[in-house]
Structure formats: structure tokens, C-alpha cells
Scaffold this active site. Structure first.
Site, PDB file in Angstrom:
ATOM      1  N   ASN A 207     -19.953  34.535  37.134  1.00 36.34           N
ATOM      2  CA  ASN A 207     -19.571  33.157  36.869  1.00 36.34           C
ATOM      3  C   ASN A 207     -20.664  32.511  36.018  1.00 36.34           C
ATOM      4  OD1 ASN A 207     -21.669  32.217  38.601  1.00 36.34           O
ATOM      5  ND2 ASN A 207     -20.295  32.316  40.377  1.00 36.34           N
ATOM      6  N   LEU A 208     -20.469  31.273  35.677  1.00 41.87           N
ATOM      7  CA  LEU A 208     -21.385  30.610  34.748  1.00 41.87           C
ATOM      8  C   LEU A 208     -22.809  30.556  35.302  1.00 41.87           C
ATOM      9  CD1 LEU A 208     -21.131  29.320  31.966  1.00 41.87           C
ATOM     10  CD2 LEU A 208     -20.724  27.121  33.071  1.00 41.87           C
ATOM     11  N   GLY A 209     -22.938  30.233  36.593  1.00 43.82           N
ATOM     12  CA  GLY A 209     -24.256  30.150  37.209  1.00 43.82           C
ATOM     13  C   GLY A 209     -24.953  31.493  37.259  1.00 43.82           C
ATOM     14  N   GLU A 210     -24.206  32.545  37.597  1.00 48.37           N
ATOM     15  CA  GLU A 210     -24.784  33.896  37.661  1.00 48.37           C
ATOM     16  C   GLU A 210     -25.234  34.369  36.282  1.00 48.37           C
ATOM     17  OE1 GLU A 210     -21.858  35.103  41.401  1.00 48.37           O
ATOM     18  OE2 GLU A 210     -21.364  35.675  39.338  1.00 48.37           O
ATOM     19  N   ASP A 276     -12.909  36.994  43.464  1.00 44.19           N
ATOM     20  CA  ASP A 276     -12.320  38.230  43.987  1.00 44.19           C
ATOM     21  C   ASP A 276     -10.945  38.477  43.368  1.00 44.19           C
ATOM     22  OD1 ASP A 276     -14.550  38.385  45.617  1.00 44.19           O
ATOM     23  OD2 ASP A 276     -13.555  37.500  47.352  1.00 44.19           O
TER      24      ASP A 276
END
Length: 486
Positions: A207-210, A276
Site C-alpha cells: 500500500n502507499l504507506g508500505e 487480501d
């Protein structure tokens, strides 16, 4: 993205059932206590939740496997658990949903469990039971052996990494290299910030944060992030990278190109489990030979479906098929449903703890009085279902000169109204059978009726529902419009 909708529908319905996906990663059990908040505790400034019911279902990598099964394919899950009741509950749940669970049980480690307490759609508290640390080396050897045992029968491998100690670098590399030798695509859902352990995978789906953490780039600078993603594709030997961008959609990043698949507009209740569903759908797309762009598009639809649910919940195959079909028809037309489709919608809304309102009538020659009724009815709940009499039913009630407007046209016009969530046509003289099937929380009728005179009122009140009478707008009625026209 040249494949047409009919071909995609055929692939999902007839090809995915022959696919087998292996999932390796951090398995969890998600537990929920649902209740009502009525007051604040006298002991501390915290709400008192009166528990009404309890549910549980697979989480983490186990939820990825569940999504695959619900999308119609075969799924096998390999991961660590404890030797406790939660491990047995998790196995039983997966087995009943056609997921093969091949767990390595570790003494001294609990099955990772997350207990959430909710009131309505609001999460009040979460309690985690876990030991996020490395297991004995023998446990990792067993894990790798079991994964390698299932790999030859698999069409894709998913590494679902929740950073709970399962997917160490050596585990990832052993499985990625084994899959590469068999030309099996490897998809990674990462939580670790060091993406080098995933080197050689087909795709990574952060995701964007990861992505920002792994790239060490400011989260707010999307252009720099996507440039860093292109560098990752090159440096890690990926075929492509998919980054979920929240409300912006999903970015498909290759060595020299970035394409963003726009987000699908949905009411967001809970984002847990969306990743998921995305990687499960993408894995099946690649395993069935679809190109990455099509896979990302389907994954985008799946993620949008899941965030509209409360709690960790999988995407169902029929939901994905419906979402794909709805894209090819006008929005208003998609809201006109059959009785069986309505019951599926109602079941989904109930799982989201939404309040369902039903109103009914002929709705011939729509006028401002009808609009007022519908807007007020929508205010009594979260979802408004409008049940309309069929042409035959209208003739039986009003005579052979009615309806003026046919049932399909009446339904389409009603569906175009923002306050309306679904329109269904009934052929009976009254809507009683439909009301009993949908069991609305609120039944609304326009006019000067007494509650006792409303069809279905007694039944709705018997299951704890409410009946609301909405005053008519003076001077407006279909009969008066017809007389005025003459």
C-alpha cells in the site's frame, strides 16, 4: 485492456474454478464481539458495551486463502499456529470453506488472534494475542518442506507477509526460486520494509504507506514514490509492482511505465482485509492468463467491494461478477434488480449492520409527491428499497387504462433517484410476500393511512421493525396529473 466484459465474466466463472493457489504467510484468527453502547462506565471514562453476539473468521494470510476459495478457486495455506483452541477453530473454518490448511504448530507460541469489540460500525477496542518473533529453525524447515510439497500443484504462489516472523529472507528466497524454476508466478503482499527479501518475485503489492517506508520517500510526494517504485522493479527483478493508493486507486508500475487504475466509488465502512482481496484477485487473474492491467482492474473492483463491508470479510465471486457487469450498464439500470438479487443485496447490507427501509407503490407518472416520499423514506435508514407493482398488478388495482408508464420505464426512472438503492418489481396484488422475504427494519407508506391499514405493518412490527406514515404533498397525485392532461 482489450478483453471485453463477456470474456472476463467467462474467465471468472469457468476458468478460476480450475486454478489452485498456494498461500504462505502469517495466519491469524480475527474475532469480533458486537454490542450496544448505552452509557459510560462509572469506574472510568470508557463506554460500556453490552455484548449481543460474537463472530470469528480467518485473518492475515488465512483471509487471503479464504478470498481465493470464495472467488471459486482451490486454495492451500501454509503457516505457523499454536497448539490451542484458536488453531482448531481456524482449521475448522477454513476446511468448511474448501481451504486446505497445512499448518506447522509451534509449542509455546499462540495462534495469532486479534479480538475486536464493535458497536454498530464503530470499532471500540482491539486486543492482540501474539508472539511476533522467530520460531525454532526446525519449524522453518517444516514450513519450507510443506510449501515445496504443494508448489508443483499450484498455479500461483502468494507470500502474505504481515511481519509476524514467518517470511524470513531465507524462506522467501527458497520459495521464490523454486517457483521460478517451475515458471509459477509469485505475488507478495509485504509488511517488512526491506523488500530485498522478495527479490525475483513476479510482483510486490504494497500500500502507499508500505511503499513510502520501503523507498524512504515522503508519503505525500506521489510522483517520487512512483519513480522509486520503477527503480524497485528494476533492482529487484520484478515483472511489475502494484501499489494500492487508497482513494486514488491502484498503480501498475513496470520498468518504464506507470498506469493508475482509478478507484471504484464505494461507501467505506472498514478497510481491513482489502489488501487480501486485492492480491487474491490479482493472483487468480495472472494464474488464468490475464494480462497485469486486467488483473489490476479486477483487483481494484474486489478491494472496493471489501471496504464496503464491516470487519474482515472476503469478496464473493458473485459480487465481483456483479461489479464487473455493473460497469457495462448505466448506474441506474444496475439498481433495478430481481427478487433473488435483492435478497442477496439485503443479506450483504445486514452483514454491514445497515438499516433497511422498504416502500412500495405503483409510481405511475412520477411527481414531486413521490420524490418527497422517497427522500423522507431514505432518512429513516441506510438503504432504501422501492418495490413497484408490475403492469399486470397495476391493471388489477387501477383498471385497464393504467399504468400510463410501463414497469421497466417506471423502475429505471426510480433507480435514477439518488435516494434509492434498489428497485424491484412485484407481480402480486400486494407486496406482502416481498416484505416478508426482505424483513425490513422500516416500512414506509405515503398518505393518510392508519398504521393498521398498511399491508405488511403487522409483520414488520412482529420482528421489531417500525412502520412510518409520510404525509402526502397536497395537490399532487397521478390521478390529478392524468385529469389535467385530459
Amino acid at each position: 485492456m482489450s478483453t471485453n466484459v463477456a470474456d472476463l465474466l467467462h474467465t471468472i466463472k469457468n476458468n478460476w474454478c480450475d486454478r489452485s493457489i498456494l498461500v504462505v504467510g502469517d495466519v491469524m484468527l480475527d474475532q469480533y464481539i458486537w454490542g450496544d453502547v448505552g452509557r459510560i462506565s462509572p469506574e472510568a471514562p470508557v463506554p460500556i458495551v453490552r455484548a449481543t453476539h460474537r463472530t470469528e473468521q480467518p485473518g492475515g494470510a488465512a483471509n487471503v486463502a479464504l478470498n481465493i476459495a470464495r472467488l471459486g478457486a482451490r486454495a492451500t495455506i501454509v503457516g505457523f499456529t499454536g497448539t490451542d483452541d484458536n488453531e482448531r477453530a481456524l482449521k475448522d473454518y477454513l476446511s468448511s470453506n474448501r481451504v486446505e490448511a497445512d499448518f506447522v504448530s509451534c509449542e509455546g507460541f499462540p495462534t495469532i488472534t486479534k479480538l475486536r469489540i464493535l458497536s454498530g460500525r464503530q470499532q471500540m477496542l482491539r486486543l492482540d494475542n501474539e508472539r511476533a518473533e522467530s520460531r525454532p529453525s526446525t519449524a522453518y524447515q517444516k514450513l519450507i518442506e510443506r510449501a515445496l510439497h504443494h508448489l508443483p500443484q499450484s498455479d500461483a504462489l502468494i507470500l502474505s507477509d504481515y511481519a509476524k516472523g514467518v517470511l524470513l529472507p531465507e524462506v522467501c528466497q527458497t520459495l521464490i526460486q523454486a517457483a521460478a524454476q517451475r515458471k509459477i508466478p509469485v505475488l507478495v503482499d509485504p509488511k517488512n520494509v526491506d523488500f530485498s527479501r522478495y527479490r525475483g518475485a513476479t510482483t510486490i503489492s504494497p500500500n502507499l504507506g508500505e511503499l513510502a517506508l520501503a523507498a524512504r520517500v515522503d508519503l505525500e510526494n506521489l510522483n517520487d514514490l512512483l519513480y522509486a517504485a520503477q527503480q524497485m522493479v528494476r533492482n529487484l527483478g520484478l515483472s511489475f509492482l502494484t501499489a494500492t493508493l487508497g482513494e486514488k486507486g491502484i498503480a501498475l508500475v513496470t520498468r518504464d511505465k506507470t498506469t493508475i487504475s482509478a478507484a471504484v466509488a464505494r461507501q467505506v465502512f472498514d478497510v481491513s482485509g482489502a489488501g487480501d482481496a486485492v492480491i487474491a484477485t490479482l493472483s487468480l487473474s495472472l494464474a488464468s492468463g490475464l494480462d497485469p492491467e486486467l488483473g489490476v482492474h479486477l483487483a481494484n473492483l474486489a478491494g472496493a467491494i471489501v471496504v464496503s463491508k464491516v470487519g474482515t470479510a472476503p469478496v464473493e465471486q458473485y459480487e465481483l461478477l456483479n461489479a464487473l457487469t455493473a460497469e457495462s450498464v448505466p448506474v441506474a439500470q444496475a439498481k433495478v434488480v430481481t427478487r433473488s438479487e435483492l435478497l442477496e443485496l439485503v443479506a450483504r447490507w445486514r452483514r454491514n449492520d445497515e438499516r433497511i427501509v422498504v416502500t412500495n407503490g405503483c409510481f405511475d407518472l412520477l411527481h414531486v409527491g413521490h420524490i418527497s416520499l422517497l427522500e423522507q423514506a431514505r432518512g429513516f435508514g441506510d438503504r432504501l428499497v422501492v418495490a413497484i407493482n408490475s403492469d399486470r398488478s397495476v391493471r388489477e388495482l387501477k383498471g385497464n387504462s393504467r399504468p400510463i408508464v410501463g414497469e421497466q420505464e417506471r423502475a429505471r426512472v426510480l433507480a435514477a433517484i439518488a435516494a434509492v438503492d434498489a428497485v424491484v418489481i412485484f407481480d402480486e396484488r400486494t407486496p406482502l410476500e416481498l416484505i416478508e422475504a426482505t424483513r425490513p427494519d422500516v416500512l414506509v407508506k405515503g398518505g393518510d393511512y392508519a398504521v393498521s391499514g398498511v399491508v405488511g405493518a403487522e409483520e414488520v412490527q412482529s420482528w421489531g421493525g417500525h412502520v412510518k406514515i409520510v404525509p402526502i404533498v397536497e395537490g399532487f397525485s397521478t390521478t390529478k396529473l392524468i385529469e389535467k392532461g385530459h
